[in-house]
Motif scaffolding. Sequence first.
Motif, PDB file in Angstrom:
ATOM      1  N   VAL A   1     -15.667  -9.129  15.479  1.00 20.95           N
ATOM      2  CA  VAL A   1     -16.213  -7.949  14.793  1.00 20.95           C
ATOM      3  C   VAL A   1     -16.319  -6.744  15.717  1.00 20.95           C
ATOM      4  CG1 VAL A   1     -17.509  -9.420  13.215  1.00 20.95           C
ATOM      5  CG2 VAL A   1     -18.630  -8.570  15.278  1.00 20.95           C
ATOM      6  N   ASN A   2     -15.716  -6.835  16.898  1.00 22.91           N
ATOM      7  CA  ASN A   2     -15.946  -5.824  17.920  1.00 22.91           C
ATOM      8  C   ASN A   2     -15.605  -4.408  17.494  1.00 22.91           C
ATOM      9  OD1 ASN A   2     -15.980  -4.454  20.606  1.00 22.91           O
ATOM     10  ND2 ASN A   2     -16.309  -6.548  21.289  1.00 22.91           N
ATOM     11  N   GLY A   3     -14.596  -4.226  16.657  1.00 28.25           N
ATOM     12  CA  GLY A   3     -14.192  -2.872  16.301  1.00 28.25           C
ATOM     13  C   GLY A   3     -14.885  -2.291  15.084  1.00 28.25           C
ATOM     14  N   LEU A   4     -15.740  -3.074  14.409  1.00 26.00           N
ATOM     15  CA  LEU A   4     -16.333  -2.608  13.154  1.00 26.00           C
ATOM     16  C   LEU A   4     -17.182  -1.354  13.332  1.00 26.00           C
ATOM     17  CD1 LEU A   4     -17.443  -5.928  11.386  1.00 26.00           C
ATOM     18  CD2 LEU A   4     -15.451  -4.515  10.898  1.00 26.00           C
TER      19      LEU A   4
ATOM     20  N   LYS B   1     -24.894 -14.839  16.373  1.00 26.88           N
ATOM     21  CA  LYS B   1     -26.084 -14.015  16.161  1.00 26.88           C
ATOM     22  C   LYS B   1     -25.801 -12.564  16.515  1.00 26.88           C
ATOM     23  CE  LYS B   1     -30.986 -13.614  17.467  1.00 26.88           C
ATOM     24  NZ  LYS B   1     -30.922 -12.226  17.974  1.00 26.88           N
ATOM     25  N   SER B   2     -25.259 -12.340  17.698  1.00 29.29           N
ATOM     26  CA  SER B   2     -24.974 -10.964  18.109  1.00 29.29           C
ATOM     27  C   SER B   2     -23.852 -10.372  17.273  1.00 29.29           C
ATOM     28  CB  SER B   2     -24.618 -10.912  19.601  1.00 29.29           C
ATOM     29  OG  SER B   2     -23.485 -11.704  19.891  1.00 29.29           O
ATOM     30  N   GLY B   3     -22.873 -11.189  16.902  1.00 29.63           N
ATOM     31  CA  GLY B   3     -21.780 -10.698  16.074  1.00 29.63           C
ATOM     32  C   GLY B   3     -22.258 -10.277  14.702  1.00 29.63           C
ATOM     33  N   ARG B   4     -23.140 -11.072  14.103  1.00 28.85           N
ATOM     34  CA  ARG B   4     -23.665 -10.756  12.777  1.00 28.85           C
ATOM     35  C   ARG B   4     -24.497  -9.479  12.824  1.00 28.85           C
ATOM     36  NH1 ARG B   4     -25.378 -15.332  11.901  1.00 28.85           N
ATOM     37  NH2 ARG B   4     -23.768 -16.150  10.511  1.00 28.85           N
ATOM     38  N   GLU B   5     -25.336  -9.346  13.846  1.00 32.73           N
ATOM     39  CA  GLU B   5     -26.158  -8.143  13.986  1.00 32.73           C
ATOM     40  C   GLU B   5     -25.280  -6.899  14.152  1.00 32.73           C
ATOM     41  OE1 GLU B   5     -28.585  -9.075  17.325  1.00 32.73           O
ATOM     42  OE2 GLU B   5     -30.024 -10.283  16.166  1.00 32.73           O
TER      43      GLU B   5
END
Length: 370
Positions: free
Chosen positions: A111-114, A31-35
């Motif tokens: 997805v941390n660096g996106l 959830k947090s990654g998608r957001e």
Amino acid sequence: MFIVEKLTKDLIDPLVIGGCILGGGGGGSMKSGREFAELAFELGTPTFIQLDELKDDGGVIITVSGVGAPAAKEQYVRPTDYLKAIELLETTVGVKPSAYIVNENGGAATVNGLLQSAITGIPILDAACNGRAHPTGIMGSMGLTELEDYESIQVGVGGKKGTPARVEMVVKGNIQSCSKMIRQAAVQAGGLVTVARNPVSAAYIKSNGAINAISHAVEVGLANVNGTTPQDKIERVVSVLGGKIINEGKVKSFELETKDGFDVGRFTLKSLSGNYDLTFWNEYMSVDNNKGERVTTFPDMIMTFSASTGLPVTSSELAEGDHIVVITAPYQNLRLGSGMFSAKNYEVIEEVLNIKILPYIESLVGARSL
């Protein structure tokens, strides 16, 4: 080998789902990654490149990550905090990075660096410190702990501004000591800090990093997304990872304690053909059968899926009575960084969970030269 040439909005779902699966129980929530990923594409266009697009002397590459306990309820990190961490590291190092790598795979970690890339224009490498999630900083150090002259620089930012929880920390020194301080910063900040750390060269990552870790997350995620039924989704993942389904059943005797910035716990999988005991320290660490025999051990992939949806479920999201499927896959089929091949990095797991790890990973320890 499956390689992603460009990260697009269409790949957010497989990226997040595959990252979650490779999180092995940790690595943050989908959830947090998608957001986070959706926000990144709203603010700009992240740049994604392969490691061979950088020269060995292609400047400084920094790791971006989150550190904390997924089950902590007071987490407070905002998009500006991710940029603040990079700015503090740039000021300390005195140079802008030429690229970012993520620390590990996970529902949020992959997805941390996106967002950072979308705003700064600095590319993300198709690499990670480790291609699966891990509990300790030294496991994600790419073997830097083995270098006597390496000084770690780590930045942690989190907590609501104007409150005692707010933390903006820059630490230098021994990697283990710095990692412990960042972990404590996460505790102070309510359970999570965004981190920028450990500048290294492209050549170092080439020798010690988890190359193509992001592409691997997409590949695993697509396998799940393309499944037609919950069972098919899980079986496709197992096939891609070269693993197996351990069993299906209900979660019983579920225990979870958030301690020192980690989620620590255990539960029993009750199935028609027998029970299995699982332990986790953010990530799943072990599975034993009802005879007390070890079935699989970290860093082999151990992951739980909802039997009703076929989607991955992290250790912090499980609850008593959940109907789940447990899978495993050998570490040889994962993208592991050099920090995963040192025996001393596993001793702390045995201490925290009071279980045996080292006797089950003799083939791994020392298998990769640093």
